[in-house]
Design a protein around this motif. Sequence first.
Motif, PDB file in Angstrom:
ATOM      1  N   PHE A 146       0.852  -1.183   0.000  1.00 55.25           N
ATOM      2  CA  PHE A 146       0.000   0.000   0.000  1.00 55.25           C
ATOM      3  C   PHE A 146       0.889   1.235   0.000  1.00 55.25           C
ATOM      4  O   PHE A 146       1.701   1.387   0.904  1.00 55.25           O
ATOM      5  CB  PHE A 146      -0.899   0.041   1.244  1.00 55.25           C
ATOM      6  CG  PHE A 146      -1.829  -1.133   1.344  1.00 55.25           C
ATOM      7  CD1 PHE A 146      -3.046  -1.122   0.676  1.00 55.25           C
ATOM      8  CD2 PHE A 146      -1.501  -2.247   2.102  1.00 55.25           C
ATOM      9  CE1 PHE A 146      -3.915  -2.210   0.762  1.00 55.25           C
ATOM     10  CE2 PHE A 146      -2.359  -3.333   2.189  1.00 55.25           C
ATOM     11  CZ  PHE A 146      -3.562  -3.319   1.519  1.00 55.25           C
ATOM     12  N   ASP A 187      -5.024 -11.498  -0.042  1.00 55.34           N
ATOM     13  CA  ASP A 187      -3.854 -11.138  -0.845  1.00 55.34           C
ATOM     14  C   ASP A 187      -2.560 -11.043  -0.032  1.00 55.34           C
ATOM     15  O   ASP A 187      -1.508 -10.716  -0.561  1.00 55.34           O
ATOM     16  CB  ASP A 187      -4.097  -9.786  -1.545  1.00 55.34           C
ATOM     17  CG  ASP A 187      -5.189  -9.900  -2.596  1.00 55.34           C
ATOM     18  OD1 ASP A 187      -5.416 -11.027  -3.091  1.00 55.34           O
ATOM     19  OD2 ASP A 187      -5.830  -8.882  -2.905  1.00 55.34           O
ATOM     20  N   PRO A 200      -0.370 -18.132 -10.024  1.00 55.17           N
ATOM     21  CA  PRO A 200      -0.575 -17.900 -11.461  1.00 55.17           C
ATOM     22  C   PRO A 200      -1.797 -17.019 -11.743  1.00 55.17           C
ATOM     23  O   PRO A 200      -1.850 -16.338 -12.764  1.00 55.17           O
ATOM     24  CB  PRO A 200      -0.749 -19.315 -12.036  1.00 55.17           C
ATOM     25  CG  PRO A 200      -0.985 -20.210 -10.879  1.00 55.17           C
ATOM     26  CD  PRO A 200      -0.398 -19.559  -9.676  1.00 55.17           C
ATOM     27  N   ARG A 201      -2.784 -17.027 -10.839  1.00 61.16           N
ATOM     28  CA  ARG A 201      -3.963 -16.182 -11.067  1.00 61.16           C
ATOM     29  C   ARG A 201      -3.571 -14.704 -11.014  1.00 61.16           C
ATOM     30  O   ARG A 201      -4.084 -13.872 -11.752  1.00 61.16           O
ATOM     31  CB  ARG A 201      -5.042 -16.481 -10.020  1.00 61.16           C
ATOM     32  CG  ARG A 201      -5.780 -17.785 -10.282  1.00 61.16           C
ATOM     33  CD  ARG A 201      -6.670 -18.160  -9.121  1.00 61.16           C
ATOM     34  NE  ARG A 201      -5.886 -18.302  -7.889  1.00 61.16           N
ATOM     35  CZ  ARG A 201      -6.386 -18.676  -6.728  1.00 61.16           C
ATOM     36  NH1 ARG A 201      -7.674 -18.927  -6.610  1.00 61.16           N
ATOM     37  NH2 ARG A 201      -5.619 -18.804  -5.656  1.00 61.16           N
ATOM     38  N   MET A 203      -0.619 -13.603 -11.696  1.00 57.22           N
ATOM     39  CA  MET A 203       0.157 -13.374 -12.911  1.00 57.22           C
ATOM     40  C   MET A 203      -0.776 -13.038 -14.074  1.00 57.22           C
ATOM     41  O   MET A 203      -0.565 -12.084 -14.824  1.00 57.22           O
ATOM     42  CB  MET A 203       0.923 -14.672 -13.229  1.00 57.22           C
ATOM     43  CG  MET A 203       2.355 -14.478 -13.649  1.00 57.22           C
ATOM     44  SD  MET A 203       3.096 -16.086 -13.946  1.00 57.22           S
ATOM     45  CE  MET A 203       3.292 -16.755 -12.322  1.00 57.22           C
ATOM     46  N   ALA A 204      -1.829 -13.842 -14.206  1.00 55.35           N
ATOM     47  CA  ALA A 204      -2.778 -13.629 -15.297  1.00 55.35           C
ATOM     48  C   ALA A 204      -3.502 -12.289 -15.145  1.00 55.35           C
ATOM     49  O   ALA A 204      -3.655 -11.537 -16.117  1.00 55.35           O
ATOM     50  CB  ALA A 204      -3.791 -14.773 -15.324  1.00 55.35           C
ATOM     51  N   ARG A 205      -3.916 -11.974 -13.945  1.00 52.33           N
ATOM     52  CA  ARG A 205      -4.635 -10.707 -13.719  1.00 52.33           C
ATOM     53  C   ARG A 205      -3.768  -9.525 -14.117  1.00 52.33           C
ATOM     54  O   ARG A 205      -4.213  -8.578 -14.737  1.00 52.33           O
ATOM     55  CB  ARG A 205      -5.002 -10.568 -12.234  1.00 52.33           C
ATOM     56  CG  ARG A 205      -6.345 -11.154 -11.867  1.00 52.33           C
ATOM     57  CD  ARG A 205      -6.446 -11.341 -10.368  1.00 52.33           C
ATOM     58  NE  ARG A 205      -6.488 -10.085  -9.629  1.00 52.33           N
ATOM     59  CZ  ARG A 205      -6.146  -9.978  -8.338  1.00 52.33           C
ATOM     60  NH1 ARG A 205      -5.733 -11.021  -7.668  1.00 52.33           N
ATOM     61  NH2 ARG A 205      -6.225  -8.805  -7.738  1.00 52.33           N
ATOM     62  N   LEU A 209      -4.701  -7.025 -17.147  1.00 50.90           N
ATOM     63  CA  LEU A 209      -4.982  -5.628 -16.768  1.00 50.90           C
ATOM     64  C   LEU A 209      -4.034  -4.688 -17.506  1.00 50.90           C
ATOM     65  O   LEU A 209      -4.440  -3.640 -18.017  1.00 50.90           O
ATOM     66  CB  LEU A 209      -4.820  -5.467 -15.252  1.00 50.90           C
ATOM     67  CG  LEU A 209      -5.218  -4.102 -14.670  1.00 50.90           C
ATOM     68  CD1 LEU A 209      -6.715  -3.872 -14.835  1.00 50.90           C
ATOM     69  CD2 LEU A 209      -4.838  -4.004 -13.194  1.00 50.90           C
ATOM     70  N   ILE A 238      -4.711   2.775 -11.860  1.00 46.98           N
ATOM     71  CA  ILE A 238      -4.664   1.412 -12.392  1.00 46.98           C
ATOM     72  C   ILE A 238      -3.220   0.893 -12.399  1.00 46.98           C
ATOM     73  O   ILE A 238      -2.950  -0.268 -12.098  1.00 46.98           O
ATOM     74  CB  ILE A 238      -5.255   1.366 -13.824  1.00 46.98           C
ATOM     75  CG1 ILE A 238      -6.754   1.686 -13.786  1.00 46.98           C
ATOM     76  CG2 ILE A 238      -5.002   0.017 -14.481  1.00 46.98           C
ATOM     77  CD1 ILE A 238      -7.617   0.619 -13.141  1.00 46.98           C
ATOM     78  N   GLU A 240      -1.050   1.601 -10.304  1.00 48.82           N
ATOM     79  CA  GLU A 240      -0.760   1.202  -8.927  1.00 48.82           C
ATOM     80  C   GLU A 240      -1.265  -0.218  -8.650  1.00 48.82           C
ATOM     81  O   GLU A 240      -0.630  -0.994  -7.949  1.00 48.82           O
ATOM     82  CB  GLU A 240      -1.416   2.203  -7.977  1.00 48.82           C
ATOM     83  CG  GLU A 240      -0.925   2.126  -6.578  1.00 48.82           C
ATOM     84  CD  GLU A 240       0.109   3.205  -6.280  1.00 48.82           C
ATOM     85  OE1 GLU A 240       0.211   3.565  -5.128  1.00 48.82           O
ATOM     86  OE2 GLU A 240       0.785   3.693  -7.202  1.00 48.82           O
ATOM     87  N   VAL A 241      -2.439  -0.524  -9.212  1.00 51.05           N
ATOM     88  CA  VAL A 241      -2.965  -1.881  -9.037  1.00 51.05           C
ATOM     89  C   VAL A 241      -2.021  -2.892  -9.691  1.00 51.05           C
ATOM     90  O   VAL A 241      -1.695  -3.927  -9.103  1.00 51.05           O
ATOM     91  CB  VAL A 241      -4.384  -2.014  -9.657  1.00 51.05           C
ATOM     92  CG1 VAL A 241      -4.889  -3.447  -9.539  1.00 51.05           C
ATOM     93  CG2 VAL A 241      -5.355  -1.052  -8.984  1.00 51.05           C
ATOM     94  N   LYS A 244       0.935  -3.447  -7.549  1.00 47.42           N
ATOM     95  CA  LYS A 244       0.608  -4.299  -6.418  1.00 47.42           C
ATOM     96  C   LYS A 244       0.577  -5.761  -6.809  1.00 47.42           C
ATOM     97  O   LYS A 244       1.054  -6.630  -6.091  1.00 47.42           O
ATOM     98  CB  LYS A 244      -0.776  -3.923  -5.902  1.00 47.42           C
ATOM     99  CG  LYS A 244      -0.699  -3.201  -4.623  1.00 47.42           C
ATOM    100  CD  LYS A 244      -2.067  -2.903  -4.157  1.00 47.42           C
ATOM    101  CE  LYS A 244      -1.938  -1.662  -3.324  1.00 47.42           C
ATOM    102  NZ  LYS A 244      -3.164  -1.305  -2.696  1.00 47.42           N
ATOM    103  N   LEU A 245      -0.020  -6.008  -7.967  1.00 42.41           N
ATOM    104  CA  LEU A 245      -0.075  -7.394  -8.436  1.00 42.41           C
ATOM    105  C   LEU A 245       1.342  -7.909  -8.684  1.00 42.41           C
ATOM    106  O   LEU A 245       1.654  -9.058  -8.377  1.00 42.41           O
ATOM    107  CB  LEU A 245      -0.933  -7.486  -9.705  1.00 42.41           C
ATOM    108  CG  LEU A 245      -2.431  -7.206  -9.487  1.00 42.41           C
ATOM    109  CD1 LEU A 245      -3.164  -7.098 -10.816  1.00 42.41           C
ATOM    110  CD2 LEU A 245      -3.073  -8.290  -8.629  1.00 42.41           C
TER     111      LEU A 245
END
Lengths: 448, 559
Positions: A146, A187, A200-201, A203-205, A209, A238, A240-241, A244-245
Amino acid sequence: MTNMNRRGFLLRGAFAGATVGVGLPFLDYFLDDNGTAFAAEYGGGRLPVRFGTWFWGCGMIPDRWNPKKQGAGYDLPPELAPIAPVQDKVTILSGFSVSLDGKSNQPHISGNIGLRTGTPVDSWQQIVAPTLDTAIADTVGSGSFFRSLDLSADGNARTSFSYRSGTEMNPSVASPMELYQRVFGVDFHDPNAAEFKPDPRVMARRSVLSAVTDQRRSMMGKLGAADKARVDSYFTAIREVETKLALQLEKPPRAEACVVPQQPADMVPSTDVTERQKAHKLMADLLAMALACNQTKVFNMVFSTATADLRTAGSSTAYHQATHEELVDRTKGYQPTVDAFSTQSMQGWADFVASMAAVKEGDGTLLDNMLVMAHSEVSYAKNHDVNGIPVMLAGRAGGKVKSGIHVASQGDAISRVGLTMQQLMGVPLDGWGTGSMRTNRPVSEILV
Amino acid sequence: MNDRKITVAVRVGSAMTALCAAGAILLAGTAGRADEPEAGVPKLRRLTEAQYRATIADIFGPDIKISGRFEPDLRVGGLLAAGTSAVSLTPSGAEQYEQIARGIAEQVVDKAHRDRLVGCQPGPADPSGAACAESFFHKVGLRLYRRPLTPDEARLAVAQTLASARTLSDFHAGVAVMLTAMLSDLPFLFQVDRVVADPARRSDQTLDAWSRASKLSYFLWNSTPDEELLNAARDGSLMTQEGLSQQVSRLMASPRFETGVTAFFDDFLQLEGMMSLSKDSLIYPAFRSSAGPAAREQTLRTIVTLLARENGDYRDLFTTRRVAMNRQLSPLYRMPYAPRDWSMVTLPDNDPRVGLLTQISFLTLHSHEGRSSPTLRGKALREVLMCEHIPTPPANVNFTIVQDTSNPNLRTTRERLKAHLDDEECASCHKLTDPMGLTLDSFDGAGQFRASENGVPIDTSGSLDNVRFSDAAGLGKALRDSPQVTQCLTQSAWRYAVGRQLVASEEPVTAALHNRFAQSGFRIRALFRQIATDPHFFAATSRAPARTVAARPSARKSS
């Protein structure tokens, strides 16, 4: 590290069913024989310095709050009495003022904006400069999960004094339960877990995105200046999201003081002052662990709103009303109800400091590696006075500042405090504020 | 007439116990302010939380749960709708939206929903699922973006779905990941106005048919366009006045129009505050926490029944004795019985409650937790229902005499507030608020009727400008007869529809709307129809240089 598994096992066993509190003696277990511990590192580097603000509404009664004595060992007037247990960790800055440069004093707004942006204006929507916490978050916040954690103990996400602009308020996480879920929910990766496998989820997100956002960016047509700024904010958010991922795909650096807390019980938000103190204390404990677990380096904590929303059950007059309406008791010489609420607010601050100091980190405590600026929006609320707005500091900023002193100003611009905070946190500024709030003089008395 | 129109942004962050200041704040002329549109008209409006929720329910069905915290909407000039063209996204807001989106997408593809919502399974001839993904995203993309996907967007959706499906070894998981990204995408989260040459006047620009469909749908239904409206956008009929008129008639004939009217009044009356309203349980034991949401619904049901369903006169809201009631609320109204479910009841002629202002929602929302506030009530009445701006009190106000509740000579709120009127600085504002608020003081902070305060009968006489009255019924009548009340409603409905503050060049637009509103006998249906078919509603830019209408000083003729 071999004892990590054992540590995790013991902690979970010991804390099963308990709430958040982490006793010091237990944490001592993780220190080495000298008490300096293997904790004095962070991903192989120095422990980070965290910055935060702590806000309470409706100020104080100057005669009952301002210490008379300066320097170390300052006296504790009645409203400051609750901080006695942490006095050596709290520095008082009294007498610093917001100067309005002829602008009107908008009750409960001008002082707060002036202090946080260096430029007082009439309403939050007119803010012309970001609040100082965002400048600090931009400097030190990246790389954390954050960039900043904005918190309010009142149950309302709109209670936030962190703004990038008049239309960009950073909304607050508004309850202990919500804070727990945000930080330690699905998370969360325990930095001390032995195993780390990127999901992996995630990674895909991240990949999708990022692809969609790239396409969107190239498709944006011509926009007016205001819309362009809004679109820029959208893309920044976005981005920033995505960041984070990305962080979720890396093994987090070890954080020796990090103990994953238990989920707190849900609490109904309340304006009752004792209930508020409880919710706030729970949030403070969770925040301490969020910091110790390196989830953020910057935070804003709100204890009570500007125009403090605090009250006592059964009383028709709440704190804010009392500041305006309560008669000054002729024998006592002050407003007794206001005095009591102010004192209870300081209890909230003392609790907060204690929560941060209760976490051992390196050869000191979490608080030693923090710089927290507590403030209100007025001094004497009855007059909405923006002269002598109370400010307190806690933490030693990793050894860069002194603790436990009182610095009394004779009405200097309060932007000196904001400048000092930003400079200490590495924001490249040689001056800050506008008009007569412009200053290039830090509060050097607090520097080591 | 126009001099009575006031547009001013007020961030009501605190409940002021008293208001006294001379003059008003002029907000015009400071460029770049959040509450002022710049030259031209914003092209992006963020969906409100209610719109987001309704949109998802319309596209995927009401059983899809939406969990998570939305970035708070921003109230500008009294309306959350007007804030939609000012806000963007903060990083924590975007993170929350992405999480909400993930929750939705995972449900859409789960075993319980995939047959209905995804509708295809990759066949043996299409092992990677490209055809299925393409048909799904074409269908869903149209609803989510409120326009067809471009070929590039469609290609990307298919490619990314398949790439994710490969990473996760699961076709539906790949669909969910792509859907999550789409639900976080700008054209979903924001209504985007796209501009084309005006077919009626080639030199001018207007909004394209898809943007029109969105504006109409979110205005009249507070949700996303349905298939038929999208078809009217696709076949171009929405670009003609006739086609537009037809669609407006259809949308307004639908029961969903009531949802649209509800959403407007919820925003206009700021009733979302009822959801977090708390009253001191020791002082008001009858007011349980569930009373707030119920009182909100009561007001909205009353309004929708009278104005949308029965097509009544807006002004009658202030004088009607009809009110929606259920068993939970009837004790608070001291009614012996009401059916369990909602129904319209008519209060007896001798009941002290008459009209909107005596409903629990208004009375409790504009009070303190432990007591009533004539000043807050009067202020809300001026600001919300009359679109006036009451300045904040000066910083050094002295309340001591006013609120000395222990003073044996000042036993009622009226007596204590009178002291304000002896102070010139305070009087200019309190003259605007208190004479109306005091008329409502026969209702306590929880909206309960009381005949006396501290043993002294409550004097409910009051005035609105030069009109005097003796009780709440008289106040309701005075408001009913005030042209400022209907002008404010008109202007608020316009600002709600366009989602921003009024610009100066639009004053003739709202003046004409008000004339027609009056001609219709102040029917809300007529007003909404007028707005939805007005070419200005679809104007790409305002024709005159834009500036915000300045606040008129609040010192009025009566003061």
